[in-house]
Design a protein around this motif. Structure first.
Motif, PDB file in Angstrom:
ATOM      1  N   PHE A  34     -25.144 -23.724   9.845  1.00 56.51           N
ATOM      2  CA  PHE A  34     -25.618 -23.835  11.224  1.00 56.51           C
ATOM      3  C   PHE A  34     -24.380 -23.627  12.085  1.00 56.51           C
ATOM      4  O   PHE A  34     -23.286 -24.077  11.713  1.00 56.51           O
ATOM      5  CB  PHE A  34     -26.149 -25.256  11.446  1.00 56.51           C
ATOM      6  N   HIS A  36     -23.249 -24.338  16.080  1.00 58.89           N
ATOM      7  CA  HIS A  36     -23.533 -24.769  17.453  1.00 58.89           C
ATOM      8  C   HIS A  36     -22.371 -24.346  18.331  1.00 58.89           C
ATOM      9  O   HIS A  36     -21.262 -24.879  18.222  1.00 58.89           O
ATOM     10  CB  HIS A  36     -23.678 -26.297  17.521  1.00 58.89           C
ATOM     11  N   GLU A  57     -22.790 -31.396  23.044  1.00 62.33           N
ATOM     12  CA  GLU A  57     -23.822 -30.562  23.670  1.00 62.33           C
ATOM     13  C   GLU A  57     -24.696 -31.351  24.648  1.00 62.33           C
ATOM     14  O   GLU A  57     -25.505 -30.781  25.366  1.00 62.33           O
ATOM     15  CB  GLU A  57     -24.656 -29.833  22.597  1.00 62.33           C
ATOM     16  N   ASP A 199     -35.970 -25.901  18.685  1.00 59.12           N
ATOM     17  CA  ASP A 199     -35.474 -27.257  18.915  1.00 59.12           C
ATOM     18  C   ASP A 199     -35.848 -27.658  20.343  1.00 59.12           C
ATOM     19  O   ASP A 199     -36.269 -26.825  21.146  1.00 59.12           O
ATOM     20  CB  ASP A 199     -33.947 -27.262  18.727  1.00 59.12           C
ATOM     21  N   ARG A 232     -41.111 -27.293  14.117  1.00 57.06           N
ATOM     22  CA  ARG A 232     -40.769 -27.919  15.397  1.00 57.06           C
ATOM     23  C   ARG A 232     -41.338 -27.205  16.615  1.00 57.06           C
ATOM     24  O   ARG A 232     -41.164 -27.680  17.740  1.00 57.06           O
ATOM     25  CB  ARG A 232     -39.243 -27.954  15.588  1.00 57.06           C
ATOM     26  N   VAL A 276     -30.759 -30.226   8.017  1.00 58.49           N
ATOM     27  CA  VAL A 276     -29.596 -29.782   8.791  1.00 58.49           C
ATOM     28  C   VAL A 276     -28.651 -30.969   8.947  1.00 58.49           C
ATOM     29  O   VAL A 276     -29.071 -32.072   9.273  1.00 58.49           O
ATOM     30  CB  VAL A 276     -30.005 -29.152  10.149  1.00 58.49           C
TER      31      VAL A 276
HETATM   32  O1  FHN Z   1     -30.447 -32.405  20.448  1.00 57.25           O
HETATM   33  C1  FHN Z   1     -30.265 -31.480  19.417  1.00 57.25           C
HETATM   34  C2  FHN Z   1     -28.881 -31.531  18.836  1.00 57.25           C
HETATM   35  O2  FHN Z   1     -27.940 -31.256  19.823  1.00 57.25           O
HETATM   36  C3  FHN Z   1     -28.776 -30.502  17.726  1.00 57.25           C
HETATM   37  O3  FHN Z   1     -28.980 -29.198  18.224  1.00 57.25           O
HETATM   38  C4  FHN Z   1     -29.801 -30.785  16.670  1.00 57.25           C
HETATM   39  C5  FHN Z   1     -29.815 -29.807  15.532  1.00 57.25           C
HETATM   40  O4  FHN Z   1     -30.876 -30.059  14.688  1.00 57.25           O
HETATM   41  N1  FHN Z   1     -31.151 -30.790  17.247  1.00 57.25           N
HETATM   42  C6  FHN Z   1     -31.357 -31.640  18.395  1.00 57.25           C
HETATM   43  C7  FHN Z   1     -31.733 -32.997  18.016  1.00 57.25           C
HETATM   44  O5  FHN Z   1     -32.846 -32.992  17.190  1.00 57.25           O
END
Ligand code: FHN
Length: 433
Positions: A34, A36, A57, A199, A232, A276
């Protein structure tokens, strides 16, 4: 056969696992990366000299941070060290077979030059399309790319958490059109992508759009045959997420395993799933101060083995620095995991739940192409005798170590009844060692 107990207009589109080759390919990955990255990385988890203890983030939601100032950060985004080829090579060396990249996180900043907003990489000093560079570089290494996309968009004027007034509803209609446009734009621009990793779909306003999200999902799948979308993305008409009101999985795989893993095969209900995972406790974007417990490569490899042994994929997160290079801790982990994968990848790729009883020493996987079984041992018994229970009709030809293919461990049958045979594999009595 299973019949839904409640008639659902916007429930699952399919019962059971998706049987096509693209989904089989997904199932066989075993290990993914992954990434970010975005404007949040520029802050390094600090704001005006103060440390933000949460996930980077989310820093724009901190009271200390002004929205305007945060939303001008990208005007400094000029990652001099960014080299998508270097990322992709490192990922290849580490042994991943797919990667998920944040095209847009909750802050709304787009790493591709979307024509539907100005809040994009095109308006940074870097200017170039980062998503394109990443997709091409990983594709070149034979690593499949999935596009992470946050429905939550704190930058879009029409975004709402809940729809309380008619004005909210009107604004949200614009946001829905914008979202659909961006998703179609991504598929159009990056046809090599294999799927979306959605997401930020938990806000009430989105949950209430069952009809819209159902038809949008169908439309995206039509535009890009074989597209892979997890659980999701949408809710049914009763607001149920991941699993519809009949308990059936919505989407191609279960996306609920974030920073946690199932304990046993019963926990995954026969579905495909991914886990993840962050390296620190819960920070995805780059943060200069990880704090708390930082996982070791052994812990992460164990999580990967556990995931594969329970029919899932394990996805490890990296949060590149503002200049585009990975942090030293991540470089070290990539090397260590890569060294393990070099020897043991055949116990991960194309492997599934082996159908055997779990043992305390570790995990068992089975390769669905060769039929071989793998014992991934993390807690070697002090006695040196690894217990293994096989089902009736099964036997053992040979047990050897992937590090040394000439090994041939002693096998002792210890018990047999109509439920199968129990063996000891004597690691310490290996005559060739
Ligand atoms: O709020 C996001 C977080 O920053 C991140 O991206 C994760 C990754 O699975 N997903 C969210 C929380 O479920």
């Amino acid at each position: 056969t299973h019949r839904p107990s409640t008639y659902l207009k916007y429930g699952t589109h399919r019962l059971g696992k998706r049987p096509d080759p693209l989904m089989q390919r997904w199932r066989d990955y075993g290990f993914g990366q992954f990434i970010h990255w975005g404007a949040f990385a520029i802050t390094e988890g600090q704001w005006k000299g103060k440390n933000y203890p949460g996930a980077t983030e989310f820093i724009s939601t901190w009271n200390e941070v002004s929205k305007n100032e945060y939303e001008s950060l990208h005007k400094q985004f000029d990652p001099k060290e960014f080299n998508a080829t270097a990322w992709a090579r490192q990922a290849k060396e580490m042994g991943v077979q797919y990667m998920i990249f944040t095209t847009k996180h909750h802050d709304g900043f787009c790493l591709w030059p979307s024509k539907y907003t100005n809040y994009t990489i095109a308006n940074s000093p870097y200017k170039k399309d980062i998503v394109e560079e990443v997709v091409n570089a990983y594709d070149k290494e034979g690593i499949d790319v999935y596009l992470y996309f946050s429905i939550i968009d704190w930058n879009h004027p029409g975004y709402r958490v809940a729809l309380k007034t008619d004005a909210d509803k009107k604004s949200y209609e614009q946001f829905k059109t914008f979202t659909a446009n961006q998703l179609k734009e991504l598929l159009h621009r990056y046809p090599k992508t294999k799927g979306f990793w959605f997401d930020g779909t938990w806000d009430q306003a989105w949950i209430q759009q069952a009809g819209f999200t159902d038809s949008l999902e169908r439309e995206l799948r039509e535009l890009h045959p074989g597209l892979i979308i997890g659980s999701r993305f949408r809710a049914d008409e009763y607001g149920r997420r991941h699993f519809d009101s009949n308990g059936d999985l919505m989407g191609d795989y279960e996306q609920g395993w974030e920073r946690k893993l199932p304990e046993s095969i019963e926990d995954v209900h026969g579905n495909d799933w991914d886990c993840v995972m962050t390296v620190p406790e819960n920070k995805w974007g780059y943060h200069s101060d990880w704090g708390g417990h930082v996982k070791t490569s052994v812990e992460l490899i164990e999580m990967m083995a556990r995931s594969v042994s329970l029919d899932g994929n394990f996805v490890l997160n990296f949060g590149p620095k503002p200049q585009g290079n990975m942090r030293p801790e991540e470089n070290k982990l990539a090397k260590e995991i890569g060294a393990w994968m070099k020897i043991n990848h055949e116990a991960i790729y194309d492997c599934d739940y082996a159908g055997l009883e779990k043992q305390d020493w570790g995990y068992i996987t089975r390769n669905n192409k060769t039929g071989k079984y793998y014992l991934i041992i993390f807690n070697p018994p002090v006695s040196g005798a690894v217990r293994l229970k096989l089902l009736p009709g099964m036997g053992i030809k040979k047990v050897y170590d992937l590090k040394n293919l000439d090994t041939n461990y002693n096998i002792e049958e210890v018990y047999k009844d109509n439920k199968g045979t129990e063996y000891f594999i004597h690691l310490k009595n290996n005559p060739t060692e």
